[in-house]
Enzyme design. Sequence first.
Site, short mmCIF file in Angstrom:
data_model
loop_
_atom_site.label_atom_id
_atom_site.label_comp_id
_atom_site.label_asym_id
_atom_site.label_seq_id
_atom_site.Cartn_x
_atom_site.Cartn_y
_atom_site.Cartn_z
N GLU A 156 0.87 -1.18 0.00
CA GLU A 156 0.00 0.00 0.00
C GLU A 156 0.90 1.22 0.00
O GLU A 156 1.90 1.27 0.73
CB GLU A 156 -0.89 -0.02 1.24
CG GLU A 156 -1.71 1.23 1.46
CD GLU A 156 -2.49 1.20 2.78
OE1 GLU A 156 -2.67 2.26 3.40
OE2 GLU A 156 -2.89 0.10 3.21
N GLU A 161 -2.03 11.29 4.07
CA GLU A 161 -3.11 11.13 5.04
C GLU A 161 -3.03 12.30 6.01
O GLU A 161 -1.95 12.68 6.45
CB GLU A 161 -3.00 9.81 5.79
CG GLU A 161 -3.17 8.58 4.92
CD GLU A 161 -3.00 7.30 5.70
OE1 GLU A 161 -4.01 6.68 6.06
OE2 GLU A 161 -1.83 6.91 5.95
#
Length: 275
Positions: A156, A161
């Site tokens: 990933e 974020e």
Amino acid sequence: MFKYFLTAISFLVLITSCRVSNHPKSHPYVYIQSDAREAKKWKLVWEDQFNETSIDTTKWTRISAGSADWNRHMSTDDACFAMEDGKLILKGINNTDLTKDPRPFLTGGIWSKGKFAFQYGRVEIRAKLGSAQGAWPAMWMLAELDKYGKYPKNGEIDIMEHLNSDSIIYQTTHSYYTLDLGQKTNPQHGGTAKVNAGEYNVYGISWYPDRIVFQLNGKDTFTYPRIEGVDKSQWPYDQPFFLLIDQQLGGSWVGKVDQKQLPVEMIIDWVKVYQ
């Protein structure tokens, strides 16, 4: 005749050397960067300027609800999406109809799975992030073809974020190596960068066969390298990945949601991918 043959060969070599991407016949929407392109100038291969009145469904799909923290409150409801002034708006909202859906709040997100994926290159996303307690906007990537099995074996890539009202973003890689084997410092698997989330910023990565370079506004912030002498699961990043952009809410990492602070929005100006 021989002269024409040499001319044809030279033409084919020229075309091959200029080609940016190869496309597997079984997955023509996958852009695999041609060999040695990383040493040449980037060329734009895919983009969305969000200038239409609705989401381009040839490029994106609205993300449906799931059971993980990140997609637990995802919804395809129109109330979670908007297109205004050449921008895509992904929303985190209070649910006003609990008889239709019992979840207290809903979130909007899109992904390019099955419609666009790429292996190596540069992605840039210009966006402005909203802040609220429990808000968790993210831009990230997952494997399109699952070369190594189920998650997290394919890895990933978290381009960005942002949590709550923080003045930093997180840029991270996750994999079987970092999660199951716990190898988060050999090499370091993530970093942070200072940001004014309420302004437009360009979030991105430059992805090579031997490293992933995370960036903010065109400046390098953190590099995750491929290294030798460790478990081979350290580098699952030799396969095509698709894009996800979502306005998440709540979860064990970001904490509880303050519904009084909703709605919260992530505004996407454009997405560009180069190889």
